[in-house]
Design a protein around this motif. Sequence first.
Motif, PDB file in Angstrom:
ATOM      1  N   GLN A   1      39.207  74.301  36.528  1.00 28.46           N
ATOM      2  CA  GLN A   1      38.142  74.189  37.528  1.00 28.46           C
ATOM      3  C   GLN A   1      36.859  73.654  36.907  1.00 28.46           C
ATOM      4  OE1 GLN A   1      38.531  74.689  40.799  1.00 28.46           O
ATOM      5  NE2 GLN A   1      36.415  74.000  41.097  1.00 28.46           N
TER       6      GLN A   1
ATOM      7  N   VAL B   1      37.197  70.003  36.624  1.00 26.20           N
ATOM      8  CA  VAL B   1      37.017  69.346  37.918  1.00 26.20           C
ATOM      9  C   VAL B   1      35.532  69.185  38.218  1.00 26.20           C
ATOM     10  CG1 VAL B   1      37.362  69.580  40.404  1.00 26.20           C
ATOM     11  CG2 VAL B   1      39.234  70.122  38.829  1.00 26.20           C
ATOM     12  N   LYS B   2      34.738  70.244  37.955  1.00 30.06           N
ATOM     13  CA  LYS B   2      33.302  70.169  38.204  1.00 30.06           C
ATOM     14  C   LYS B   2      32.638  69.115  37.321  1.00 30.06           C
ATOM     15  CE  LYS B   2      32.793  74.983  39.675  1.00 30.06           C
ATOM     16  NZ  LYS B   2      32.147  76.305  39.383  1.00 30.06           N
ATOM     17  N   GLN B   3      33.164  68.955  36.097  1.00 30.92           N
ATOM     18  CA  GLN B   3      32.624  67.962  35.176  1.00 30.92           C
ATOM     19  C   GLN B   3      33.184  66.562  35.449  1.00 30.92           C
ATOM     20  OE1 GLN B   3      33.485  69.423  31.240  1.00 30.92           O
ATOM     21  NE2 GLN B   3      32.573  71.437  31.650  1.00 30.92           N
ATOM     22  N   LYS B   4      34.024  66.471  36.497  1.00 33.76           N
ATOM     23  CA  LYS B   4      34.657  65.199  36.887  1.00 33.76           C
ATOM     24  C   LYS B   4      35.511  64.619  35.764  1.00 33.76           C
ATOM     25  CE  LYS B   4      31.009  64.071  40.206  1.00 33.76           C
ATOM     26  NZ  LYS B   4      31.810  64.587  41.315  1.00 33.76           N
ATOM     27  N   ARG B   5      36.058  65.506  34.935  1.00 32.36           N
ATOM     28  CA  ARG B   5      36.979  65.073  33.892  1.00 32.36           C
ATOM     29  C   ARG B   5      38.421  65.303  34.306  1.00 32.36           C
ATOM     30  NH1 ARG B   5      34.949  68.400  28.846  1.00 32.36           N
ATOM     31  NH2 ARG B   5      36.789  67.408  27.917  1.00 32.36           N
TER      32      ARG B   5
ATOM     33  N   ALA C   1      40.887  65.342  38.094  1.00 29.37           N
ATOM     34  CA  ALA C   1      40.946  65.179  39.544  1.00 29.37           C
ATOM     35  C   ALA C   1      41.386  66.483  40.201  1.00 29.37           C
ATOM     36  CB  ALA C   1      41.911  64.055  39.912  1.00 29.37           C
ATOM     37  N   GLU C   2      40.871  66.718  41.420  1.00 30.11           N
ATOM     38  CA  GLU C   2      41.219  67.936  42.147  1.00 30.11           C
ATOM     39  C   GLU C   2      42.726  68.051  42.354  1.00 30.11           C
ATOM     40  OE1 GLU C   2      40.764  71.514  44.117  1.00 30.11           O
ATOM     41  OE2 GLU C   2      39.147  70.366  43.182  1.00 30.11           O
TER      42      GLU C   2
ATOM     43  N   LYS D   1      44.599  69.572  39.418  1.00 27.68           N
ATOM     44  CA  LYS D   1      44.222  70.914  38.980  1.00 27.68           C
ATOM     45  C   LYS D   1      45.409  71.868  39.061  1.00 27.68           C
ATOM     46  CE  LYS D   1      41.617  73.506  41.594  1.00 27.68           C
ATOM     47  NZ  LYS D   1      42.357  74.788  41.668  1.00 27.68           N
TER      48      LYS D   1
END
Length: 267
Positions: free
Chosen positions: A103, A106-110, A112-113, A116
């Motif tokens: 997660q 994902v927040k760091q855009k490293r 993709a959702e 996950k």
Amino acid sequence: GKATLGAQNSNGWGRVTCEEKEIKICCLGSDAVSLAAWKQDHQPGLAACKPVSPETRARIDALKKDIRLPGTADTLTIALRLTMQSPWLIRDPRQRERSQRAQELVKQKRLAEADKLTDAVPVHDEWGKPFVPAKSLRGALRSRAEMILRTLGFKIPDHPGDKVNAVSSKDKDTNSVIGEIITKDLASRLFGLSGWRAPLHVPRLGLPEGATREDDQHLEFVAIDRFTGGAAEGQKFNADLAGVSTLEGTLTLDLARLRLVDDHRAS
């Protein structure tokens, strides 16, 4: 028979089942003749072991009859069968840590959702089958027992609010230690406390041998915003649920150990 190895024995860890197939004796004498014979055979390790003679085997069988393992002579066993009425989940704690790290990515855009990891998955045994851990079952049984005892008017400590001191045999005789255990609440005497191994052994519940189970079900969830009543932004999560199944296990109560404190209290 069963042997218990390693830590977390009360939670069913380190349990191995061994079956006696054959007894061999490895005897290597220190004299030159024995060494020469062993060297000539060229059979290192277990290959050098010879099966025991019928006479030796008879003596071993006679000795086994006189051996009594602790806790096996006076025990009460209760077979448990738990049938799930719907898909269920006891979360694997390792997946919680992995999903939290994912997660953050994902927040760091490293990450993709869509890539996950699943947020929650059932805990599985070494064969990939879901089970109810002994710790979870013991906690549920103890909680219910404490509620019944409080209803009957017994004083039961609140966990973790009330601190229950450990019992110890350091600088104390056996009677003093047993006296300490007796003054504790009834739930602790049955389910154990620090320094007092529980007379009740709670197993983990697993699928019976050869049983089939339904496949895990994947579900998507959203957290609900308490003010708007709608989906909370950024709070989408998912989980895999174990399919409907029937789990089995056996409770074991060491009556001799329980009687140790009950008889002492009666006297």
